[in-house]
Design a protein around this motif. Sequence first.
Motif, PDB file in Angstrom:
ATOM      1  N   GLN A 124       0.804  -1.228   0.000  1.00 43.27           N
ATOM      2  CA  GLN A 124       0.000   0.000   0.000  1.00 43.27           C
ATOM      3  C   GLN A 124       0.837   1.278   0.000  1.00 43.27           C
ATOM      4  O   GLN A 124       0.400   2.304  -0.502  1.00 43.27           O
ATOM      5  CB  GLN A 124      -0.935  -0.002   1.205  1.00 43.27           C
ATOM      6  N   ARG A 125       2.044   1.212   0.539  1.00 38.95           N
ATOM      7  CA  ARG A 125       2.909   2.402   0.552  1.00 38.95           C
ATOM      8  C   ARG A 125       3.449   2.729  -0.836  1.00 38.95           C
ATOM      9  O   ARG A 125       3.794   3.850  -1.149  1.00 38.95           O
ATOM     10  CB  ARG A 125       4.112   2.153   1.488  1.00 38.95           C
ATOM     11  N   MET A 126       3.599   1.679  -1.658  1.00 38.26           N
ATOM     12  CA  MET A 126       4.065   1.820  -3.053  1.00 38.26           C
ATOM     13  C   MET A 126       5.494   2.339  -3.179  1.00 38.26           C
ATOM     14  O   MET A 126       5.827   2.970  -4.185  1.00 38.26           O
ATOM     15  CB  MET A 126       3.136   2.757  -3.842  1.00 38.26           C
ATOM     16  N   LEU A 127       6.328   2.064  -2.215  1.00 41.87           N
ATOM     17  CA  LEU A 127       7.707   2.570  -2.312  1.00 41.87           C
ATOM     18  C   LEU A 127       8.716   1.437  -2.463  1.00 41.87           C
ATOM     19  O   LEU A 127       9.893   1.579  -2.163  1.00 41.87           O
ATOM     20  CB  LEU A 127       8.041   3.437  -1.086  1.00 41.87           C
ATOM     21  N   VAL A 151       2.850   9.810  -6.098  1.00 41.13           N
ATOM     22  CA  VAL A 151       1.442   9.380  -6.122  1.00 41.13           C
ATOM     23  C   VAL A 151       0.824   9.805  -4.788  1.00 41.13           C
ATOM     24  O   VAL A 151       1.370   9.512  -3.724  1.00 41.13           O
ATOM     25  CB  VAL A 151       1.338   7.844  -6.303  1.00 41.13           C
ATOM     26  N   PRO A 152      -0.276  10.567  -4.830  1.00 42.30           N
ATOM     27  CA  PRO A 152      -0.806  11.099  -3.573  1.00 42.30           C
ATOM     28  C   PRO A 152      -1.268  10.004  -2.601  1.00 42.30           C
ATOM     29  O   PRO A 152      -1.831   8.994  -3.029  1.00 42.30           O
ATOM     30  CB  PRO A 152      -1.993  11.961  -4.018  1.00 42.30           C
ATOM     31  N   GLU A 153      -1.014  10.242  -1.332  1.00 40.57           N
ATOM     32  CA  GLU A 153      -1.515   9.318  -0.299  1.00 40.57           C
ATOM     33  C   GLU A 153      -3.020   9.531  -0.132  1.00 40.57           C
ATOM     34  O   GLU A 153      -3.486  10.671  -0.120  1.00 40.57           O
ATOM     35  CB  GLU A 153      -0.809   9.575   1.027  1.00 40.57           C
ATOM     36  N   VAL A 154      -3.754   8.448  -0.020  1.00 41.10           N
ATOM     37  CA  VAL A 154      -5.196   8.580   0.217  1.00 41.10           C
ATOM     38  C   VAL A 154      -5.487   8.524   1.712  1.00 41.10           C
ATOM     39  O   VAL A 154      -6.542   8.951   2.177  1.00 41.10           O
ATOM     40  CB  VAL A 154      -6.008   7.513  -0.547  1.00 41.10           C
ATOM     41  N   GLN A 155      -4.573   7.995   2.459  1.00 42.45           N
ATOM     42  CA  GLN A 155      -4.538   8.103   3.914  1.00 42.45           C
ATOM     43  C   GLN A 155      -3.072   7.928   4.317  1.00 42.45           C
ATOM     44  O   GLN A 155      -2.272   7.477   3.479  1.00 42.45           O
ATOM     45  CB  GLN A 155      -5.455   7.084   4.606  1.00 42.45           C
ATOM     46  N   PRO A 156      -2.706   8.312   5.533  1.00 43.47           N
ATOM     47  CA  PRO A 156      -1.279   8.286   5.858  1.00 43.47           C
ATOM     48  C   PRO A 156      -0.640   6.926   5.544  1.00 43.47           C
ATOM     49  O   PRO A 156      -1.121   5.884   5.980  1.00 43.47           O
ATOM     50  CB  PRO A 156      -1.245   8.592   7.358  1.00 43.47           C
ATOM     51  N   GLY A 157       0.394   6.946   4.734  1.00 44.02           N
ATOM     52  CA  GLY A 157       1.131   5.717   4.400  1.00 44.02           C
ATOM     53  C   GLY A 157       0.458   4.840   3.356  1.00 44.02           C
ATOM     54  O   GLY A 157       0.955   3.768   3.032  1.00 44.02           O
ATOM     55  N   VAL A 158      -0.672   5.293   2.800  1.00 46.70           N
ATOM     56  CA  VAL A 158      -1.379   4.471   1.795  1.00 46.70           C
ATOM     57  C   VAL A 158      -1.523   5.249   0.483  1.00 46.70           C
ATOM     58  O   VAL A 158      -2.287   6.206   0.393  1.00 46.70           O
ATOM     59  CB  VAL A 158      -2.778   4.031   2.291  1.00 46.70           C
ATOM     60  N   ARG A 159      -0.784   4.813  -0.534  1.00 50.37           N
ATOM     61  CA  ARG A 159      -0.929   5.415  -1.872  1.00 50.37           C
ATOM     62  C   ARG A 159      -1.865   4.577  -2.733  1.00 50.37           C
ATOM     63  O   ARG A 159      -2.510   5.088  -3.632  1.00 50.37           O
ATOM     64  CB  ARG A 159       0.437   5.534  -2.557  1.00 50.37           C
ATOM     65  N   CYS A 160      -1.892   3.285  -2.455  1.00 56.76           N
ATOM     66  CA  CYS A 160      -2.762   2.404  -3.241  1.00 56.76           C
ATOM     67  C   CYS A 160      -3.419   1.397  -2.294  1.00 56.76           C
ATOM     68  O   CYS A 160      -2.773   0.448  -1.842  1.00 56.76           O
ATOM     69  CB  CYS A 160      -1.928   1.676  -4.305  1.00 56.76           C
ATOM     70  N   PRO A 161      -4.692   1.601  -1.984  1.00 57.42           N
ATOM     71  CA  PRO A 161      -5.371   0.634  -1.107  1.00 57.42           C
ATOM     72  C   PRO A 161      -5.459  -0.744  -1.762  1.00 57.42           C
ATOM     73  O   PRO A 161      -5.388  -0.867  -2.995  1.00 57.42           O
ATOM     74  CB  PRO A 161      -6.772   1.232  -0.925  1.00 57.42           C
TER      75      PRO A 161
END
Length: 273
Positions: A124-127, A151-161
């Motif tokens: 989910q972090r995508m790093l 890529v914008p975070e949709v919640q802290p630490g999550v770029r892709c749920p």
Amino acid sequence: MSSSSMLFRGGRGIRLLAFQYFPTLTTASASSSIRIVSFSSYPYPTSYKIFSSNHCTFQNIFTLSLTSPSGCGVVGCSKMASAAGGEDGHFKLSETSELIIKKGDITRWFVDGASDAIVNPANQRMLGGGGADGAIHRAAGAELREACYKVPEVQPGVRCPTGEARITLGFKLPASRVIHTVGPIYDTDKDPKASLSSAYKNSLTVAKENNIKYIAFPSISCGVYGYPFEEAATVAISTVKEYANDIKEVHFVLFADDIYNIWLNKAKELLQA
Ligand code: ADP
């Protein structure tokens, strides 16, 4: 059949230098005819991807780097076996779409470097991470991590749920794009089948939105995320069959023999009935 890819970079005047190198590549790749199919200006002053006209398999990948505007040189030339020596499985998904199952390393896969994408089983972090994710980041270079970071975070630490997908360029990969998706962790996901199906479906949706015609998947969630292979194959192949429509070729590029065999048998069961 063979196909070739040559990646090289440099500054002013590189186009002339590029053509100067054609005889080298033509000699090396024997029957292939060479053409430039993509050009980009990032991350280097110039970056060309050159492929043979025959793009059906990913044999004979050549790398040529021009390291500075004033100097140039061949830094690498490697030859790769087709699909790790195994037979590719070919299946019809629809009138316009084909499924191809092969063994191999997804980081080496490409079709034309312009309308092709590989799917990264990311977190989910995508790093970056381990397994295929780590291999893809290593092969793409540091620019991929930088692009993922944006890529914008949709919640802290999550770029892709889990179950969703994001797209970036492929940078040093032979494929033009990377579609990042997050599969379910089998033991903790509330509905792993639905989440895995969403990961495949959303990857295909993002591909279509970006005019991708050729896409390669690994066996999402079948590594550290612990999805049983047989169940994963059922979800993967049935979801791809349902949503592939505008994609010309969907490839599964599978690293492990056991997973490759399970995928092949499942495709025969679901697509040849
Ligand atoms: P996940 O976290 O989704 O389980 P993994 O990367 O751990 O993802 O594993 C997904 C699958 O990708 C596994 O079956 C693993 O064998 C496979 N894999 C690992 N490296 C590669 C590669 N370079 N090319 C293709 N498949 C790979």
